[in-house]
Design a protein around this motif. Structure first.
Motif, PDB file in Angstrom:
ATOM      1  N   ALA A 104       0.833  -1.206   0.000  1.00 36.84           N
ATOM      2  CA  ALA A 104       0.000   0.000   0.000  1.00 36.84           C
ATOM      3  C   ALA A 104       0.866   1.253   0.000  1.00 36.84           C
ATOM      4  N   ALA A 105       1.957   1.224   0.752  1.00 40.21           N
ATOM      5  CA  ALA A 105       2.864   2.379   0.764  1.00 40.21           C
ATOM      6  C   ALA A 105       3.500   2.570  -0.612  1.00 40.21           C
ATOM      7  N   LEU A 106       3.957   1.479  -1.220  1.00 43.82           N
ATOM      8  CA  LEU A 106       4.584   1.561  -2.535  1.00 43.82           C
ATOM      9  C   LEU A 106       3.617   2.101  -3.589  1.00 43.82           C
ATOM     10  N   GLU A 107       2.351   1.742  -3.476  1.00 38.45           N
ATOM     11  CA  GLU A 107       1.350   2.159  -4.455  1.00 38.45           C
ATOM     12  C   GLU A 107       0.650   3.461  -4.070  1.00 38.45           C
ATOM     13  N   SER A 108       1.137   4.127  -3.034  1.00 39.51           N
ATOM     14  CA  SER A 108       0.480   5.336  -2.538  1.00 39.51           C
ATOM     15  C   SER A 108       0.693   6.528  -3.472  1.00 39.51           C
ATOM     16  N   GLU A 109      -0.163   7.515  -3.304  1.00 41.42           N
ATOM     17  CA  GLU A 109      -0.058   8.751  -4.080  1.00 41.42           C
ATOM     18  C   GLU A 109       1.270   9.455  -3.795  1.00 41.42           C
ATOM     19  N   TYR A 110       1.714   9.442  -2.528  1.00 42.60           N
ATOM     20  CA  TYR A 110       2.969  10.096  -2.166  1.00 42.60           C
ATOM     21  C   TYR A 110       4.135   9.505  -2.963  1.00 42.60           C
ATOM     22  N   VAL A 111       4.221   8.175  -3.015  1.00 40.76           N
ATOM     23  CA  VAL A 111       5.306   7.540  -3.763  1.00 40.76           C
ATOM     24  C   VAL A 111       5.193   7.884  -5.241  1.00 40.76           C
ATOM     25  N   SER A 112       3.999   7.847  -5.778  1.00 41.83           N
ATOM     26  CA  SER A 112       3.810   8.195  -7.194  1.00 41.83           C
ATOM     27  C   SER A 112       4.282   9.611  -7.487  1.00 41.83           C
ATOM     28  N   GLU A 113       4.005  10.524  -6.574  1.00 40.20           N
ATOM     29  CA  GLU A 113       4.396  11.925  -6.779  1.00 40.20           C
ATOM     30  C   GLU A 113       5.894  12.159  -6.614  1.00 40.20           C
ATOM     31  N   HIS A 114       6.596  11.255  -5.938  1.00 40.27           N
ATOM     32  CA  HIS A 114       8.019  11.457  -5.654  1.00 40.27           C
ATOM     33  C   HIS A 114       8.933  10.422  -6.316  1.00 40.27           C
ATOM     34  N   LEU A 115       8.385   9.529  -7.097  1.00 42.10           N
ATOM     35  CA  LEU A 115       9.168   8.474  -7.712  1.00 42.10           C
ATOM     36  C   LEU A 115      10.297   9.028  -8.582  1.00 42.10           C
ATOM     37  N   HIS A 116      10.065  10.137  -9.240  1.00 48.29           N
ATOM     38  CA  HIS A 116      11.089  10.724 -10.110  1.00 48.29           C
ATOM     39  C   HIS A 116      12.344  11.104  -9.315  1.00 48.29           C
ATOM     40  N   LEU A 117      12.208  11.431  -8.050  1.00 46.92           N
ATOM     41  CA  LEU A 117      13.374  11.774  -7.222  1.00 46.92           C
ATOM     42  C   LEU A 117      14.245  10.545  -6.979  1.00 46.92           C
ATOM     43  N   TRP A 118      13.617   9.405  -6.750  1.00 49.79           N
ATOM     44  CA  TRP A 118      14.353   8.161  -6.583  1.00 49.79           C
ATOM     45  C   TRP A 118      15.035   7.766  -7.887  1.00 49.79           C
ATOM     46  N   ILE A 119      14.339   7.945  -9.008  1.00 46.33           N
ATOM     47  CA  ILE A 119      14.918   7.613 -10.306  1.00 46.33           C
ATOM     48  C   ILE A 119      16.168   8.453 -10.553  1.00 46.33           C
ATOM     49  N   ASP A 120      16.128   9.734 -10.169  1.00 47.49           N
ATOM     50  CA  ASP A 120      17.321  10.576 -10.306  1.00 47.49           C
ATOM     51  C   ASP A 120      18.491  10.024  -9.502  1.00 47.49           C
ATOM     52  N   LEU A 121      18.225   9.506  -8.306  1.00 43.87           N
ATOM     53  CA  LEU A 121      19.287   8.955  -7.450  1.00 43.87           C
ATOM     54  C   LEU A 121      19.873   7.671  -8.019  1.00 43.87           C
ATOM     55  N   ILE A 122      19.021   6.803  -8.508  1.00 46.16           N
ATOM     56  CA  ILE A 122      19.462   5.472  -8.915  1.00 46.16           C
ATOM     57  C   ILE A 122      19.951   5.425 -10.360  1.00 46.16           C
ATOM     58  N   PHE A 123      19.250   6.099 -11.248  1.00 46.56           N
ATOM     59  CA  PHE A 123      19.565   5.988 -12.673  1.00 46.56           C
ATOM     60  C   PHE A 123      19.946   7.309 -13.330  1.00 46.56           C
ATOM     61  N   GLY A 124      19.727   8.415 -12.658  1.00 46.76           N
ATOM     62  CA  GLY A 124      19.824   9.689 -13.346  1.00 46.76           C
ATOM     63  C   GLY A 124      20.919  10.619 -12.881  1.00 46.76           C
ATOM     64  N   CYS A 125      20.576  11.895 -12.862  1.00 46.51           N
ATOM     65  CA  CYS A 125      21.553  12.964 -12.676  1.00 46.51           C
ATOM     66  C   CYS A 125      22.189  12.995 -11.289  1.00 46.51           C
ATOM     67  N   LYS A 126      21.621  12.297 -10.308  1.00 53.42           N
ATOM     68  CA  LYS A 126      22.197  12.288  -8.958  1.00 53.42           C
ATOM     69  C   LYS A 126      22.874  10.958  -8.631  1.00 53.42           C
ATOM     70  N   GLN A 127      23.231  10.239  -9.672  1.00 50.61           N
ATOM     71  CA  GLN A 127      23.870   8.942  -9.490  1.00 50.61           C
ATOM     72  C   GLN A 127      25.357   9.092  -9.185  1.00 50.61           C
ATOM     73  N   ARG A 128      26.000  10.094  -9.762  1.00 49.23           N
ATOM     74  CA  ARG A 128      27.441  10.321  -9.586  1.00 49.23           C
ATOM     75  C   ARG A 128      27.741  11.809  -9.576  1.00 49.23           C
ATOM     76  N   GLY A 129      28.928  12.111  -9.132  1.00 42.42           N
ATOM     77  CA  GLY A 129      29.397  13.485  -9.207  1.00 42.42           C
ATOM     78  C   GLY A 129      28.870  14.388  -8.110  1.00 42.42           C
ATOM     79  N   ARG A 130      28.943  15.684  -8.398  1.00 45.56           N
ATOM     80  CA  ARG A 130      28.568  16.692  -7.399  1.00 45.56           C
ATOM     81  C   ARG A 130      27.107  16.569  -6.955  1.00 45.56           C
ATOM     82  N   ALA A 131      26.206  16.336  -7.917  1.00 45.69           N
ATOM     83  CA  ALA A 131      24.785  16.206  -7.572  1.00 45.69           C
ATOM     84  C   ALA A 131      24.558  15.013  -6.646  1.00 45.69           C
TER      85      ALA A 131
END
Length: 147
Positions: A104-131
């Motif tokens: 239920a937590a994983l499928e919650s509206e809060y997670v849906s609204e913030h999933l892009h932040l996790w994607i940035d950490l794991i796969f995107g611009c915050k994976q390496r470097g200064r960010a």
């Protein structure tokens, strides 16, 4: 997730039981190193920088991984407690309840609204470097490919 983390969590289910035994040369590992408690595993991951286990899909789908239905002889910890079913957090009344609330937590509206932040950490611009450093998303340098 690493194969070691999957075996750690799924120790109580075949074929993972047999694979864990095979990994340890034909026996279960020392009881103190086996998965026994969600709260203790959480504390370890939050306080020990070398403990980098991730949650596996079964945390959201399969309560059976938390029970020792096969009555496996997992051993006794140094503190004297025998390993059986995994200990749950106080807010979970049962293995089914734990998985249901996790899902239920994983499928919650809060997670849906913030999933892009996790994607940035794991796969995107915050994976390496200064960010990554600014987001506290850096690991020991030898964990990176090519180090």
């Amino acid at each position: 997730s690493s194969a070691g983390a999957v075996l750690y969590y799924l120790l109580r289910l075949e074929p993972f039981t047999s694979e864990a035994i095979r990994l340890q040369g034909g026996r279960f590992d020392v009881a103190d190193r086996l998965f026994d408690s969600i709260p203790e595993t959480w504390r370890s991951c939050m306080s020990n920088m070398s403990d980098v286990k991730e949650l596996i899909p079964e945390f959201y789908t399969l309560p059976d991984f938390l029970r020792n239905d096969a009555q496996l002889p997992l051993g006794t910890m140094q503190a004297g407690n025998a390993l059986g079913d995994a200990h749950l957090p106080p807010w979970a009344a049962s293995a089914e309840g734990f998985v249901e609330l996790h899902r239920a937590a994983l499928e919650s509206e809060y997670v849906s609204e913030h999933l892009h932040l996790w994607i940035d950490l794991i796969f995107g611009c915050k994976q390496r470097g200064r960010a990554a450093a600014e987001a506290l998303n850096v690991f020991y340098y030898l964990t990176y490919e090519g180090a």
